[in-house]
Design a protein around this motif. Structure first.
Motif, mmCIF file in Angstrom:
data_model
loop_
_atom_site.group_PDB
_atom_site.id
_atom_site.type_symbol
_atom_site.label_atom_id
_atom_site.label_comp_id
_atom_site.label_asym_id
_atom_site.label_seq_id
_atom_site.Cartn_x
_atom_site.Cartn_y
_atom_site.Cartn_z
ATOM 1 N N LEU A 1 0.838 -1.204 0.000
ATOM 2 C CA LEU A 1 0.000 0.000 0.000
ATOM 3 C C LEU A 1 0.874 1.254 0.000
ATOM 4 O O LEU A 1 1.839 1.347 0.754
ATOM 5 C CB LEU A 1 -0.921 0.008 1.222
ATOM 6 N N PRO A 2 0.535 2.235 -0.823
ATOM 7 C CA PRO A 2 1.375 3.420 -0.928
ATOM 8 C C PRO A 2 1.183 4.413 0.216
ATOM 9 O O PRO A 2 0.064 4.591 0.702
ATOM 10 C CB PRO A 2 0.914 4.046 -2.252
ATOM 11 N N ASP A 3 2.283 5.027 0.587
ATOM 12 C CA ASP A 3 2.294 6.213 1.446
ATOM 13 C C ASP A 3 1.675 6.011 2.826
ATOM 14 O O ASP A 3 1.033 6.909 3.360
ATOM 15 C CB ASP A 3 1.589 7.371 0.736
ATOM 16 N N VAL A 4 1.857 4.822 3.396
ATOM 17 C CA VAL A 4 1.455 4.631 4.790
ATOM 18 C C VAL A 4 2.597 5.165 5.648
ATOM 19 O O VAL A 4 3.746 4.776 5.467
ATOM 20 C CB VAL A 4 1.197 3.144 5.111
ATOM 21 N N ARG A 5 2.287 6.086 6.549
ATOM 22 C CA ARG A 5 3.341 6.750 7.323
ATOM 23 C C ARG A 5 3.589 6.079 8.675
ATOM 24 O O ARG A 5 4.721 5.957 9.118
ATOM 25 C CB ARG A 5 2.966 8.213 7.554
ATOM 26 N N SER A 6 2.508 5.703 9.347
ATOM 27 C CA SER A 6 2.717 5.089 10.658
ATOM 28 C C SER A 6 1.510 4.251 11.051
ATOM 29 O O SER A 6 0.395 4.463 10.562
ATOM 30 C CB SER A 6 2.951 6.169 11.723
ATOM 31 N N VAL A 7 1.748 3.278 11.905
ATOM 32 C CA VAL A 7 0.688 2.435 12.467
ATOM 33 C C VAL A 7 0.894 2.398 13.972
ATOM 34 O O VAL A 7 1.971 2.028 14.451
ATOM 35 C CB VAL A 7 0.734 1.001 11.893
ATOM 36 N N HIS A 8 -0.111 2.801 14.710
ATOM 37 C CA HIS A 8 -0.081 2.743 16.166
ATOM 38 C C HIS A 8 -1.240 1.889 16.642
ATOM 39 O O HIS A 8 -2.200 1.680 15.904
ATOM 40 C CB HIS A 8 -0.205 4.144 16.779
ATOM 41 N N ALA B 1 -7.507 11.222 21.925
ATOM 42 C CA ALA B 1 -7.381 10.456 23.171
ATOM 43 C C ALA B 1 -6.732 9.100 22.898
ATOM 44 O O ALA B 1 -5.896 8.626 23.666
ATOM 45 C CB ALA B 1 -8.753 10.277 23.816
ATOM 46 N N ALA B 2 -7.146 8.488 21.792
ATOM 47 C CA ALA B 2 -6.584 7.173 21.444
ATOM 48 C C ALA B 2 -5.094 7.295 21.146
ATOM 49 O O ALA B 2 -4.280 6.500 21.637
ATOM 50 C CB ALA B 2 -7.330 6.600 20.248
ATOM 51 N N SER B 3 -4.733 8.300 20.369
ATOM 52 C CA SER B 3 -3.320 8.410 19.966
ATOM 53 C C SER B 3 -2.430 8.803 21.142
ATOM 54 O O SER B 3 -1.250 8.453 21.170
ATOM 55 C CB SER B 3 -3.167 9.399 18.807
ATOM 56 N N ALA B 4 -3.011 9.515 22.108
ATOM 57 C CA ALA B 4 -2.208 9.904 23.265
ATOM 58 C C ALA B 4 -1.726 8.682 24.054
ATOM 59 O O ALA B 4 -0.673 8.726 24.690
ATOM 60 C CB ALA B 4 -3.022 10.821 24.164
ATOM 61 N N ALA B 5 -2.509 7.608 24.002
ATOM 62 C CA ALA B 5 -2.145 6.413 24.769
ATOM 63 C C ALA B 5 -1.557 5.313 23.883
ATOM 64 O O ALA B 5 -1.163 4.259 24.380
ATOM 65 C CB ALA B 5 -3.378 5.882 25.502
ATOM 66 N N ALA B 6 -1.504 5.560 22.573
ATOM 67 C CA ALA B 6 -1.163 4.482 21.635
ATOM 68 C C ALA B 6 0.327 4.148 21.647
ATOM 69 O O ALA B 6 1.165 4.990 21.953
ATOM 70 C CB ALA B 6 -1.596 4.872 20.227
ATOM 71 N N SER B 7 0.607 2.922 21.292
ATOM 72 C CA SER B 7 1.991 2.470 21.136
ATOM 73 C C SER B 7 2.299 2.300 19.655
ATOM 74 O O SER B 7 1.444 1.844 18.905
ATOM 75 C CB SER B 7 2.196 1.120 21.826
#
Lengths: 375, 208
Positions: A124-131, A196-202
């Protein structure tokens, strides 16, 4: 009938993307099954079914929407040749929905994701990050099992959010990782739920070139033990798509971006002391992975150590992790001095980035939290 | 809501078990349990057409009785009436739980705790549905419940419980008395086990 021709703020977006962005705004308010199914339907060019599912779920669950959201749903219904009068049955409430969800990054929500998505992320093109993060609270009127793993994917401008949402979800399901996948493209503000989700995401995976500069999610690598929470098998899980004609395989293609899993799969081991640290401590300090890399680099080549501390792209490998120990007798005085210096440089860089992220967060929260209504 | 209209739609959604995809069927049943008839009227006929599911004459009459009063499109509804015989049940059922269910089946225990002695509920049974050969692939729990009233609501309630327990697309068949069971339900009942009995004594689920 709802007026649908008054120029909503999403003009310029394609119909699938409008509905995708609507679903982002509805995340946490409707059930995760509806979100996932609607995204699959969008990706499969069944926009009418996707918007009917979304609207019906809101109506039956008596889930309030704003009048702007109602107009947008009516517009998508009409543009997909569905019955736009369905939107008249929506419960409209202008009160801003309050995010009441609780998220946690404990128990390794990212465990196994980088491996499960290896092929997908190459294609898949241009995926920057997965948390990834666990959500401990129910969503919608017909919630599923908890905790719910939420996978947050950030795309660059070349990526297609509905397609990525569907493909990532498919790959994770195939690997037995149950989750709801939220894919954000550029130009769409993050809702309170996503913040809120991203603040706690790994972090599970980031591209080598965009480790922390372009992602709005936190990106410090943190090695954690595997999840202690294992959702029960559901039974006949493979039948989800069995009566749909679509195949769930991804087409082979050449990699288009460097693939850099930052967290290798943690082996089964007892929780480390590091888990008792607060997030602030981890943000301001070297993580064990970084320390290990520094130590290895110091042993081999002090210049490489400097590169790592400066966050240059040669930081590709993650190695086995002892704790930071300046009293280690194997280090020379010069090594210790260099380590302290590198440590200070890294801390400075972290502080600068944290300040930048706070600034971004402030500008986001100042706008309309419903992404698709933002200009 | 008119009980006859509600009953017609419930019976139609019962008859669609094993024919309409699970992920749609449980959702439509949830909407019915919530009384969202206008939504069903605008979406169910289209779904039947898109998934190429033809109705027999009895089912067609149920669709007309249930959804035309709520604004279903007459042309769409008319197109659902098929001519050929409806495809018979394509699943096999077993009464014993598959291996992945723990020796303590917590779902079954919870259903027992919820429905045992409950008013308007008769027999509660469960069966395991298989696609193709038993033992290959995964099995899905199918609950079979005999009830006298409030059938759509009870269906919705139990679906929510099962979803929270991890069954994303629950199969809950709440069957009214004197209901002419389709082949799907007859096959499921023939290989089912008793979970509990509600307050309605003497009401039994019988496989023909």
């Amino acid at each position: 009938m709802v007026e649908v021709h008054d120029g909503p703020p999403m003009d310029g977006f394609s119909v699938p993307l409008r509905l995708h962005n609507l679903l982002l705004a509805l995340a946490g308010r409707i059930d995760d099954s509806a979100l996932t199914e609607a995204r699959e339907l969008i990706a499969r060019a069944h926009i009418d079914e996707a918007v009917e599912l979304t609207t019906g779920t809101l109506i039956a669950g008596r889930i309030p929407v704003s009048s702007a959201e109602q107009r947008e749903l009516a517009l998508v219904l009409e543009m997909s040749r569905s019955d736009a009068t369905l939107a008249n049955d929506l419960l409209v409430d202008e009160t801003e929905p309050v995010n009441t969800h609780r998220f946690t990054g404990e128990n390794a929500p990212e465990f196994g994701i980088a491996e499960a998505l290896d092929r997908t992320l190459q294609v898949l093109p241009d995926v920057r990050s997965v948390h990834a993060v666990w959500r401990n609270t129910p969503a919608g009127s017909v919630p599923g099992a908890l905790p719910q793993r939420v996978v947050l994917v950030e795309l660059g401008p070349e990526g297609n959010p509905p397609a990525v949402a569907f493909r990532v979800d498919t790959a994770l399901r195939r690997a037995g990782i149950h989750s709801v996948v939220e894919v954000s493209g550029p130009g769409v503000a993050h809702s309170e739920y996503h913040q809120a989700a991203s603040a706690a995401a790994s972090p599970a995976w980031v591209t080598g070139s965009t480790t922390s500069s372009s992602s709005s999610f936190r990106s410090e690598p943190v090695a954690k033990p595997p999840a202690s929470v294992t959702p029960e098998p559901v039974g006949e899980s493979g039948s989800r798509h069995s009566m749909r004609s679509g195949s769930t395989t991804t087409a082979p293609a050449e990699p288009v971006a460097p693939v850099v899993p930052i967290v290798s799969p943690p082996a089964a081991e007892p929780p480390r002391k590091a888990r008792s640290e607060t997030r602030a401590e981890r943000t301001a300090d070297l993580t064990p992975a970084e320390v290990a890399q520094l130590r290895q680099a110091l042993a081999e080549d002090p210049e490489k150590g400097r590169e790592i501390a400066a966050g240059k792209p040669s930081m590709h490998e993650v190695v086995e992790l002892p704790a930071l120990d300046l009293d280690d007798p194997s280090l020379s005085e010069r090594d210790r001095a260099l380590l302290r210096e590198l440590h200070a440089e890294l801390a400075e860089r972290e502080r600068a980035e944290a300040a930048k992220m706070r600034l971004n967060g402030a500008s986001r929260s100042g706008g309309d939290q419903r992404g698709w209504t933002a200009p | 809501m008119d009980p006859d209209i509600e009953q017609s739609t419930h019976e139609l959604l019962l008859r669609l078990a094993g024919r309409l995809p699970d992920q749609l069927l449980w959702r439509f049943r949830d909407w019915l349990g919530e009384g969202a008839m206008g939504t069903l009227a605008r979406t169910l006929p289209r779904s039947l057409l898109k998934h190429r599911i033809d109705l027999d004459q009895t089912e067609y009459r149920l669709l007309v009785a249930g959804l035309i009063p709520h604004g279903a499109d007459w042309h769409q509804v008319s197109s659902t009436l098929g001519v050929d015989d409806v495809t018979e049940n394509r699943y096999t059922f077993t009464s014993s739980a598959p291996e992945w269910v723990n020796s303590v089946d917590s779902v079954s225990v919870l259903i027992h705790a919820t429905l045992r002695g409950r008013s308007d509920v008769g027999e509660v049974r469960q069966s395991w549905r298989h696609v193709g050969v038993v033992g290959q692939g995964t099995a899905k729990r199918v609950l079979l419940i005999n009830a006298l009233s409030g059938l759509p609501r009870l269906t919705g309630e139990l679906q929510r419980v099962l979803r929270v327990l991890g069954d994303e697309e629950p199969s809950v068949e709440v069957i009214p008395p004197r209901f002419d069971l389709p082949g799907y339900h007859r096959a499921a009942l023939a290989d089912s086990e008793l979970v509990c009995v509600g307050a309605v004594a003497g009401t039994r689920l019988v496989a023909a």
